[in-house]
Scaffold this motif. Structure first.
Motif, mmCIF file in Angstrom:
data_model
loop_
_atom_site.group_PDB
_atom_site.id
_atom_site.type_symbol
_atom_site.label_atom_id
_atom_site.label_comp_id
_atom_site.label_asym_id
_atom_site.label_seq_id
_atom_site.Cartn_x
_atom_site.Cartn_y
_atom_site.Cartn_z
ATOM 1 N N ALA A 69 -3.750 156.846 108.991
ATOM 2 C CA ALA A 69 -4.081 158.119 109.637
ATOM 3 C C ALA A 69 -2.827 158.939 109.918
ATOM 4 N N ALA A 70 -1.760 158.257 110.343
ATOM 5 C CA ALA A 70 -0.515 158.942 110.677
ATOM 6 C C ALA A 70 0.451 159.024 109.508
ATOM 7 N N ASP A 88 17.352 167.150 116.876
ATOM 8 C CA ASP A 88 17.291 165.707 116.632
ATOM 9 C C ASP A 88 15.969 165.114 117.106
ATOM 10 N N MET A 89 14.868 165.759 116.724
ATOM 11 C CA MET A 89 13.540 165.249 117.080
ATOM 12 C C MET A 89 13.409 163.797 116.629
ATOM 13 N N PRO A 90 12.917 162.898 117.502
ATOM 14 C CA PRO A 90 12.841 161.488 117.137
ATOM 15 C C PRO A 90 11.612 161.112 116.311
ATOM 16 N N PHE A 91 10.889 162.106 115.789
ATOM 17 C CA PHE A 91 9.733 161.831 114.927
ATOM 18 C C PHE A 91 9.488 163.046 114.046
ATOM 19 N N ASP A 92 8.653 162.852 113.032
ATOM 20 C CA ASP A 92 8.306 163.929 112.106
ATOM 21 C C ASP A 92 7.078 164.662 112.631
ATOM 22 N N GLY A 93 7.304 165.825 113.234
ATOM 23 C CA GLY A 93 6.207 166.578 113.812
ATOM 24 C C GLY A 93 5.168 167.042 112.807
ATOM 25 N N LYS A 94 5.517 167.090 111.523
ATOM 26 C CA LYS A 94 4.561 167.531 110.514
ATOM 27 C C LYS A 94 3.433 166.525 110.326
ATOM 28 N N ARG A 95 3.672 165.287 110.733
ATOM 29 C CA ARG A 95 2.632 164.254 110.591
ATOM 30 C C ARG A 95 1.952 163.915 111.918
ATOM 31 N N LEU A 96 2.241 164.688 112.952
ATOM 32 C CA LEU A 96 1.543 164.524 114.225
ATOM 33 C C LEU A 96 0.147 165.117 114.085
ATOM 34 N N ILE A 97 -0.870 164.356 114.457
ATOM 35 C CA ILE A 97 -2.247 164.852 114.389
ATOM 36 C C ILE A 97 -2.816 164.877 115.801
ATOM 37 N N GLU A 125 5.277 155.256 107.664
ATOM 38 C CA GLU A 125 6.074 154.543 106.683
ATOM 39 C C GLU A 125 6.403 153.148 107.204
ATOM 40 N N SER A 126 6.982 152.327 106.349
ATOM 41 C CA SER A 126 7.188 150.915 106.689
ATOM 42 C C SER A 126 8.103 150.714 107.894
ATOM 43 N N ASN A 127 8.963 151.669 108.175
ATOM 44 C CA ASN A 127 9.888 151.552 109.300
ATOM 45 C C ASN A 127 9.386 152.273 110.543
ATOM 46 N N GLU A 128 8.120 152.688 110.537
ATOM 47 C CA GLU A 128 7.578 153.481 111.638
ATOM 48 C C GLU A 128 6.454 152.748 112.362
ATOM 49 N N GLU A 129 6.286 153.104 113.636
ATOM 50 C CA GLU A 129 5.169 152.617 114.425
ATOM 51 C C GLU A 129 4.313 153.809 114.835
ATOM 52 N N VAL A 130 3.056 153.562 115.160
ATOM 53 C CA VAL A 130 2.143 154.644 115.539
ATOM 54 C C VAL A 130 2.086 154.767 117.060
ATOM 55 N N VAL A 131 2.149 156.000 117.530
ATOM 56 C CA VAL A 131 1.982 156.314 118.951
ATOM 57 C C VAL A 131 0.606 156.925 119.166
ATOM 58 N N PHE A 132 -0.061 156.481 120.202
ATOM 59 C CA PHE A 132 -1.375 156.980 120.621
ATOM 60 C C PHE A 132 -1.166 157.596 122.001
ATOM 61 N N ALA A 133 -1.492 158.872 122.152
ATOM 62 C CA ALA A 133 -1.163 159.565 123.397
ATOM 63 C C ALA A 133 -2.262 160.544 123.773
ATOM 64 N N TRP A 134 -2.284 160.885 125.060
ATOM 65 C CA TRP A 134 -3.250 161.895 125.489
ATOM 66 C C TRP A 134 -2.763 162.592 126.757
ATOM 67 N N LYS A 178 -1.907 170.376 107.492
ATOM 68 C CA LYS A 178 -1.447 170.557 106.116
ATOM 69 C C LYS A 178 -1.245 169.217 105.411
ATOM 70 N N ILE A 179 -0.797 168.212 106.162
ATOM 71 C CA ILE A 179 -0.544 166.900 105.567
ATOM 72 C C ILE A 179 -1.649 165.918 105.938
ATOM 73 N N ASN A 180 -1.964 165.840 107.202
ATOM 74 C CA ASN A 180 -3.011 164.948 107.692
ATOM 75 C C ASN A 180 -3.574 165.525 108.980
ATOM 76 N N ASP A 181 -4.715 165.018 109.402
ATOM 77 C CA ASP A 181 -5.342 165.476 110.635
ATOM 78 C C ASP A 181 -6.327 164.417 111.094
ATOM 79 N N LEU A 182 -6.946 164.643 112.252
ATOM 80 C CA LEU A 182 -7.867 163.650 112.799
ATOM 81 C C LEU A 182 -9.152 163.550 111.991
ATOM 82 N N HIS A 183 -9.541 164.626 111.322
ATOM 83 C CA HIS A 183 -10.719 164.552 110.452
ATOM 84 C C HIS A 183 -10.455 163.561 109.322
ATOM 85 N N GLY A 184 -9.329 163.730 108.653
ATOM 86 C CA GLY A 184 -8.988 162.829 107.559
ATOM 87 C C GLY A 184 -8.717 161.416 108.026
ATOM 88 N N ALA A 185 -8.258 161.271 109.269
ATOM 89 C CA ALA A 185 -7.952 159.947 109.802
ATOM 90 C C ALA A 185 -9.156 159.023 109.754
#
Length: 240
Positions: A178-179, A219-228, A182-191, A50-57
């Motif tokens: 892609a993710a 208290d999820m430590p990240f915004d799951g809506k932006r997980l792709i 925001e300025s206070n966030e880092e990107v996680v790459f996982a599999w 809905k917000i982002n995905d791997l296609h748009g990335a």
């Protein structure tokens, strides 16, 4: 735990064989330059978000497929040395043109936070990219460690979560965009590595039904809506 060079790219669907051949020619050189493991995949179950995905990335078009891949190195210094060799060794240029648009490939270096299981030869991969507030790194690591146990109990061969360390800005796109980081966030790459698609489907269903993972904590430590994320067939694994 080493160091990860992760990448996501858009490849014309008709170029699957050409991409597989190109990867097969490049991986022995990458291994010679210091990569302990090289993995290339092909998009199989990559949902739209809905917000982002791997296609748009990677700004994929309707006739393109997303690939999620990575190289594993003993450490960051080994990654840096390997990339210097990649740029200077004429054998890399002799492989031929890349069968995809390199300007839309996103790539970067990541420090592993969690790495559990055996790095064998999987048949299927679930890949993830997500933004996490930097202050939440310890909380995210703790959550990821707990989740990895659940996935393994439901059939996962290996689970890796890696924290962004060297993520260059791209002209067209990059991991941060892609993710929607925001300025206070880092990107996680996982599999997550699975034996095959059947094991993955059963494992994900089991993990989602498991009360240790199925309920979203307040208290999820990240915004799951932006997980792709997406599911990928493995085209190549080159390792010891």
């Amino acid at each position: 735990m080493g160091y990860i060079q992760g990448f996501v790219m858009a490849i014309p669907a008709e170029n699957r064989d050409a991409f597989s051949t190109h990867a097969g020619r490049a991986s022995p050189l990458l291994r010679e330059f210091g990569a302990a493991r090289v993995v290339e995949t092909w998009g199989d179950d990559v949902p739209e978000g809905k917000i982002n995905d791997l296609h748009g990335a990677v700004a994929a078009t309707a006739d393109e497929t997303v690939s999620f891949g990575w190289m594993e190195f003993p450490d960051k210094a080994a990654r840096d040395a390997a990339f210097d060799q990649m740029m200077s060794d004429p054998r890399m240029h002799a492989i031929g043109d890349m069968p995809f648009d390199g300007h839309r490939m996103i790539f970067g270096g990541f420090e592993p936070l969690v790495d559990v299981g055996d790095a064998g030869v999987p048949g299927y991969i679930d890949g993830f990219v997500l933004p996490v507030p930097r202050d939440n790194r310890p909380a995210y690591k703790a959550m990821a460690e707990q989740a990895a146990v659940v996935f393994q109990e439901h059939g996962a061969k290996r689970v890796v979560e890696a924290w962004g360390d060297d993520l260059p800005l791209g002209e067209v796109t990059d991991f941060a965009r892609a993710a929607h980081a925001e300025s206070n966030e880092e990107v996680v790459f996982a599999w997550i590595e699975w034996a095959d698609r059947t094991a993955r489907d059963a494992g994900i269903a089991g993990a989602m039904a498991d009360p240790r993972l199925g309920e979203t904590p307040p208290d999820m430590p990240f915004d799951g809506k932006r997980l792709i994320m997406g599911g990928f067939e493995v085209l190549l694994v080159d390792a010891d």
